[in-house]
Motif scaffolding. Sequence first.
Motif, PDB file in Angstrom:
ATOM      1  N   LEU A 137       4.048  -3.350  -2.454  1.00 39.83           N
ATOM      2  CA  LEU A 137       5.053  -2.867  -3.563  1.00 39.83           C
ATOM      3  C   LEU A 137       4.008  -2.758  -4.642  1.00 39.83           C
ATOM      4  CD1 LEU A 137       8.180  -5.082  -3.085  1.00 39.83           C
ATOM      5  CD2 LEU A 137       7.691  -2.791  -2.247  1.00 39.83           C
ATOM      6  N   GLY A 138       4.243  -1.894  -5.607  1.00 42.55           N
ATOM      7  CA  GLY A 138       3.727  -1.784  -6.672  1.00 42.55           C
ATOM      8  C   GLY A 138       2.864  -0.515  -7.082  1.00 42.55           C
ATOM      9  N   PRO A 139       2.188  -0.395  -8.098  1.00 43.72           N
ATOM     10  CA  PRO A 139       1.604   1.056  -8.449  1.00 43.72           C
ATOM     11  C   PRO A 139       0.458   1.169  -7.535  1.00 43.72           C
ATOM     12  CG  PRO A 139       1.848  -0.476 -10.450  1.00 43.72           C
ATOM     13  CD  PRO A 139       2.038  -1.257  -9.233  1.00 43.72           C
ATOM     14  N   TYR A 140       0.056   2.513  -7.374  1.00 40.06           N
ATOM     15  CA  TYR A 140      -1.174   2.985  -6.586  1.00 40.06           C
ATOM     16  C   TYR A 140      -1.518   4.275  -7.199  1.00 40.06           C
ATOM     17  CZ  TYR A 140       2.053   5.397  -3.388  1.00 40.06           C
ATOM     18  OH  TYR A 140       2.719   6.468  -3.089  1.00 40.06           O
ATOM     19  N   ARG A 141      -2.927   4.490  -6.903  1.00 44.34           N
ATOM     20  CA  ARG A 141      -3.181   5.834  -7.226  1.00 44.34           C
ATOM     21  C   ARG A 141      -3.518   6.859  -6.072  1.00 44.34           C
ATOM     22  NH1 ARG A 141      -7.100   5.585 -12.791  1.00 44.34           N
ATOM     23  NH2 ARG A 141      -6.736   8.028 -12.781  1.00 44.34           N
ATOM     24  N   GLU A 142      -3.152   8.244  -6.355  1.00 42.12           N
ATOM     25  CA  GLU A 142      -3.886   9.238  -5.395  1.00 42.12           C
ATOM     26  C   GLU A 142      -4.574  10.256  -6.241  1.00 42.12           C
ATOM     27  OE1 GLU A 142      -0.591  10.615  -2.893  1.00 42.12           O
ATOM     28  OE2 GLU A 142      -0.620   8.881  -1.677  1.00 42.12           O
ATOM     29  N   GLY A 143      -5.881  10.084  -6.152  1.00 41.23           N
ATOM     30  CA  GLY A 143      -6.458  11.074  -7.192  1.00 41.23           C
ATOM     31  C   GLY A 143      -6.221  10.698  -8.568  1.00 41.23           C
ATOM     32  N   SER A 144      -6.092  11.403  -9.502  1.00 41.29           N
ATOM     33  CA  SER A 144      -5.658  11.416 -10.482  1.00 41.29           C
ATOM     34  C   SER A 144      -3.974  11.049 -10.967  1.00 41.29           C
ATOM     35  CB  SER A 144      -6.077  12.587 -11.603  1.00 41.29           C
ATOM     36  OG  SER A 144      -5.165  13.549 -11.400  1.00 41.29           O
ATOM     37  N   GLU A 145      -3.347  10.779 -10.016  1.00 41.66           N
ATOM     38  CA  GLU A 145      -1.985  10.704 -10.180  1.00 41.66           C
ATOM     39  C   GLU A 145      -1.450   9.157  -9.939  1.00 41.66           C
ATOM     40  OE1 GLU A 145      -0.062  13.757  -7.831  1.00 41.66           O
ATOM     41  OE2 GLU A 145       0.302  14.975  -9.806  1.00 41.66           O
ATOM     42  N   TRP A 146      -0.583   8.687 -10.379  1.00 38.30           N
ATOM     43  CA  TRP A 146       0.100   7.288 -10.199  1.00 38.30           C
ATOM     44  C   TRP A 146       1.393   7.375  -9.646  1.00 38.30           C
ATOM     45  CZ3 TRP A 146      -2.177   2.691 -10.508  1.00 38.30           C
ATOM     46  CH2 TRP A 146      -3.336   2.519 -11.369  1.00 38.30           C
ATOM     47  N   PHE A 147       1.417   6.541  -8.573  1.00 38.93           N
ATOM     48  CA  PHE A 147       2.762   6.337  -7.965  1.00 38.93           C
ATOM     49  C   PHE A 147       3.197   4.851  -7.903  1.00 38.93           C
ATOM     50  CE2 PHE A 147       0.952  10.367  -6.378  1.00 38.93           C
ATOM     51  CZ  PHE A 147       1.876  11.103  -6.648  1.00 38.93           C
ATOM     52  N   ALA A 148       4.289   4.531  -7.310  1.00 39.47           N
ATOM     53  CA  ALA A 148       4.453   3.069  -7.273  1.00 39.47           C
ATOM     54  C   ALA A 148       5.362   2.836  -5.993  1.00 39.47           C
ATOM     55  CB  ALA A 148       5.262   2.502  -8.405  1.00 39.47           C
ATOM     56  N   ALA A 149       5.115   2.116  -4.991  1.00 40.08           N
ATOM     57  CA  ALA A 149       5.853   1.527  -3.822  1.00 40.08           C
ATOM     58  C   ALA A 149       7.055   0.681  -4.302  1.00 40.08           C
ATOM     59  CB  ALA A 149       5.301   0.971  -2.717  1.00 40.08           C
ATOM     60  N   CYS A 150       8.288   1.137  -4.040  1.00 42.37           N
ATOM     61  CA  CYS A 150       9.417   0.159  -4.514  1.00 42.37           C
ATOM     62  C   CYS A 150      10.034  -0.638  -3.358  1.00 42.37           C
ATOM     63  CB  CYS A 150      10.451   1.250  -5.237  1.00 42.37           C
ATOM     64  SG  CYS A 150       9.545   2.030  -6.678  1.00 42.37           S
ATOM     65  N   GLY A 151      11.059  -1.523  -3.725  1.00 42.65           N
ATOM     66  CA  GLY A 151      11.515  -2.168  -2.904  1.00 42.65           C
ATOM     67  C   GLY A 151      12.429  -1.709  -1.656  1.00 42.65           C
ATOM     68  N   ASP A 152      12.924  -0.525  -2.113  1.00 44.54           N
ATOM     69  CA  ASP A 152      13.863   0.365  -1.248  1.00 44.54           C
ATOM     70  C   ASP A 152      13.222   1.199  -0.215  1.00 44.54           C
ATOM     71  OD1 ASP A 152      13.159   2.129  -3.009  1.00 44.54           O
ATOM     72  OD2 ASP A 152      15.237   2.881  -3.156  1.00 44.54           O
ATOM     73  N   GLY A 153      11.831   1.133  -0.168  1.00 46.12           N
ATOM     74  CA  GLY A 153      10.904   1.863   0.603  1.00 46.12           C
ATOM     75  C   GLY A 153      10.713   3.119   0.298  1.00 46.12           C
ATOM     76  N   LYS A 154      11.148   3.488  -1.160  1.00 44.00           N
ATOM     77  CA  LYS A 154      10.975   4.748  -1.668  1.00 44.00           C
ATOM     78  C   LYS A 154       9.653   4.758  -2.782  1.00 44.00           C
ATOM     79  CE  LYS A 154      15.579   6.372  -1.118  1.00 44.00           C
ATOM     80  NZ  LYS A 154      16.804   6.919  -1.891  1.00 44.00           N
ATOM     81  N   VAL A 155       9.317   6.010  -3.063  1.00 45.15           N
ATOM     82  CA  VAL A 155       8.082   6.173  -3.928  1.00 45.15           C
ATOM     83  C   VAL A 155       8.727   6.719  -5.029  1.00 45.15           C
ATOM     84  CG1 VAL A 155       5.850   7.093  -4.193  1.00 45.15           C
ATOM     85  CG2 VAL A 155       6.345   6.591  -2.059  1.00 45.15           C
ATOM     86  N   LEU A 156       8.052   6.046  -6.335  1.00 47.22           N
ATOM     87  CA  LEU A 156       8.464   6.663  -7.851  1.00 47.22           C
ATOM     88  C   LEU A 156       7.097   7.137  -8.089  1.00 47.22           C
ATOM     89  CD1 LEU A 156      11.073   6.220  -9.588  1.00 47.22           C
ATOM     90  CD2 LEU A 156      10.168   4.322 -10.531  1.00 47.22           C
ATOM     91  N   ARG A 157       7.265   8.408  -8.770  1.00 51.63           N
ATOM     92  CA  ARG A 157       6.081   8.971  -9.346  1.00 51.63           C
ATOM     93  C   ARG A 157       5.786   8.303 -11.012  1.00 51.63           C
ATOM     94  NH1 ARG A 157       4.716  15.224 -10.514  1.00 51.63           N
ATOM     95  NH2 ARG A 157       2.640  14.869 -11.111  1.00 51.63           N
ATOM     96  N   LEU A 158       4.736   8.152 -11.149  1.00 48.84           N
ATOM     97  CA  LEU A 158       4.635   7.505 -12.623  1.00 48.84           C
ATOM     98  C   LEU A 158       3.762   8.390 -13.376  1.00 48.84           C
ATOM     99  CD1 LEU A 158       3.327   3.820 -11.843  1.00 48.84           C
ATOM    100  CD2 LEU A 158       5.595   4.580 -11.868  1.00 48.84           C
ATOM    101  N   LEU A 159       4.497   9.237 -14.280  1.00 47.41           N
ATOM    102  CA  LEU A 159       3.988  10.313 -15.006  1.00 47.41           C
ATOM    103  C   LEU A 159       3.345  10.079 -16.510  1.00 47.41           C
ATOM    104  CD1 LEU A 159       6.690  13.402 -15.026  1.00 47.41           C
ATOM    105  CD2 LEU A 159       4.317  13.022 -14.022  1.00 47.41           C
TER     106      LEU A 159
END
Length: 198
Positions: A171-193
């Motif tokens: 769980l928590g934030p991670y990067r893919e290239g220059s973009e940020w995402f976050a793994a959330c508790g319901d198994g879904k991904v949130l994009r951090l803009l």
Amino acid sequence: FYYRNMLPMPLLRKARLGAWNMHGSLLPKFRGRAPLNWAILKGETETGVTLHEMAEKPDAGRIVDQQAVPIGPDETAVEVFHKMTEAADKVLRRSIKDLVSGNPKFRPNDLSRGSYFGPRRPEDARIDWSKSAKEIHDLVRAVAPPFPGAFTDRMKVNKTPLTNQKHSRALGPYREGSEWFAACGDGKVLRLLEVKEQ
């Protein structure tokens, strides 16, 4: 408008034509402090403004008029606030003649059908990644600038569109290239803009 202290009844009674308040919700829902922020946090799709008489308890007086406004799925608190300001203007224009004439038309403010929320603290904006993507998205929207913003120990997060992605990460934030995402508790991904690393 948004005065933070309760005015005592002896003072309110001195107002010859009545003492009135414009509250930032559709009373009796979301009585108390920060009603707009709480409405977004609770996933509401509608809020509004209510003109009501001031009473001994907060936001408990009889209702004079209300105007609803929608809350879009990605709208921030300040964006909804601008719509509420326009709604408040409409309510006042509709109601002012009756208030000045001393003949307002009341309807009940049934507190048993409503809700009350207290003030929010800066720590309340801390992100808990074990929550669902939607809950985190709503938190970010509710406290986005000019409010203090949602945060973790590593970053501030000001904008988060929902995605259809799933994850199997920690769980928590991670990067893919220059973009940020976050793994959330319901198994879904949130994009951090909009992210500011701390």
